[in-house]
Design a protein around this motif. Sequence first.
Motif, PDB file in Angstrom:
ATOM      1  N   GLN A 156       0.828  -1.203   0.000  1.00 16.22           N
ATOM      2  CA  GLN A 156       0.000   0.000   0.000  1.00 16.22           C
ATOM      3  C   GLN A 156       0.865   1.257   0.000  1.00 16.22           C
ATOM      4  O   GLN A 156       0.594   2.207  -0.735  1.00 16.22           O
ATOM      5  N   TRP A 190       0.461   4.458  -7.009  1.00 19.45           N
ATOM      6  CA  TRP A 190      -0.916   4.935  -7.072  1.00 19.45           C
ATOM      7  C   TRP A 190      -1.059   6.142  -7.989  1.00 19.45           C
ATOM      8  O   TRP A 190      -2.067   6.289  -8.701  1.00 19.45           O
ATOM      9  N   PHE A 238      -8.008   0.650   2.842  1.00 25.18           N
ATOM     10  CA  PHE A 238      -7.026  -0.396   3.140  1.00 25.18           C
ATOM     11  C   PHE A 238      -7.642  -1.515   3.975  1.00 25.18           C
ATOM     12  O   PHE A 238      -7.482  -2.705   3.660  1.00 25.18           O
ATOM     13  N   VAL A 257      -8.628  -3.784   0.813  1.00 26.94           N
ATOM     14  CA  VAL A 257      -7.371  -4.500   0.604  1.00 26.94           C
ATOM     15  C   VAL A 257      -7.315  -5.778   1.425  1.00 26.94           C
ATOM     16  O   VAL A 257      -6.910  -6.834   0.919  1.00 26.94           O
ATOM     17  N   TRP A 274      -0.010   6.577   3.253  1.00 25.21           N
ATOM     18  CA  TRP A 274      -0.945   5.664   2.603  1.00 25.21           C
ATOM     19  C   TRP A 274      -0.613   5.398   1.135  1.00 25.21           C
ATOM     20  O   TRP A 274      -1.444   4.871   0.399  1.00 25.21           O
TER      21      TRP A 274
END
Length: 422
Positions: free
Chosen positions: A148, A153, A202, A206, A368
């Motif tokens: 993560q 991202w 998350f 996730v 994050w």
Amino acid sequence: MSRDKRVRKYLIPTLLIVILAVSILAIYVSYSSGNQPKANPNAYVGVAFCGNTTAEAKLLIDKVKTYTNLFILDSGRNPISENQTSVEQICDYAVSQGLSVIINVGIKDASSWFWQQPSLDGIKQRWTERWGNKFLGIYYNDEPGGVQLDAAWRKFYELVGENLSRIDFPAAQALNDVYLKLLNYVNNGSKPENYDLEADFFIQNVIKQGPGIENLTAAGILSFTSDYGLYWWDYLGGYNVMFAELGWNVSVSEQIALVKGAARLQDKEWGAMITWKYDTPPYLDSGNQIYNQMLASYEAGAKYIAVFNYPYEGGAYGTLTNDQFNALQRFWNDITTKKFADLSAPLAALVLPKNFGWGMRNPNDTIWGFWTTDNRTQEVAVITSKLLSYYGASLDIVYEDQAYPVTKGNYQHVYYWNSTTP
């Protein structure tokens, strides 16, 4: 000759014969390795096997069986994890040599994992009947928090962008909410007040919506994995045991403080996985440094301590060399024969902001994985450094969370990220 003398005359030789027989038996038992009980180190200590064959696994077990009590079958990316026969042959052998086992059942294709057929309840019953309490649980997935933090991202959003809103899937909708939040930052130059959306993505998308954690929890099987960040939210997602990865030239005391604090307030267990220092050979740190990392974890209260053994590139025992094996043996001998400091008590805690998912590995680490540093990261870094230098392994790092208040830890000293006073 009196009666007493006659009794002594025959009794003494008889006693000597008995004593001699008992002594011979004791000698036989003490030198019989098959019957000799292993010392209890008050922790599970072992290796994480990442080889390719059953023969390699058995060879490694034979190498370490006298100074470990844990074998992690950590071959998640090769055919062993998909082969029930191989998994059970390896674990049969490990258990026969006195080792407990944690099993990685693969991460390739959840729909084809043998252990889901017909159900995890069946696998739990089968393996518990087969290995008893030597079967500790299943190692599921790997480094969810680290992925993560380090995933691309920004590149992902460049490629997908506004198309996320058209995808009728919970994870896509959650990512779209974060995307809109990022756009607002770009357009207005503002920093987010909180990271609740990111934490929720998350935890829910996730971890909880993955194919494993929910099923493992329902079956009552302990779930394990290793990570190098975001331990607090790994636990919130449902993991029972997190191994903090010690390596990569990252602060050992900081990683221990993060995982230990999360485990304490959330009533979970924790361990340490000694992993790479380098991304090229020799990969692992020196034996002396590995010994120090294991001992620091042990003194801090780790229930599980293992050395990551990957890759297998020509060496009969994988990445591990005699230097690391000697360190592991020395560590085992020391913790089973000597007394060490107990630094596991709740002495001091540092409380960070709610859902502040900053990686904390370096000043420019991500938050994050979506955000760069904000106006709190420098302040957090400074107080973390100060408290770690003062308390070392006795510090816990926790987060503001109404469900897990810091008062639950019964700490002697509590510090907040924006204050150096309790």
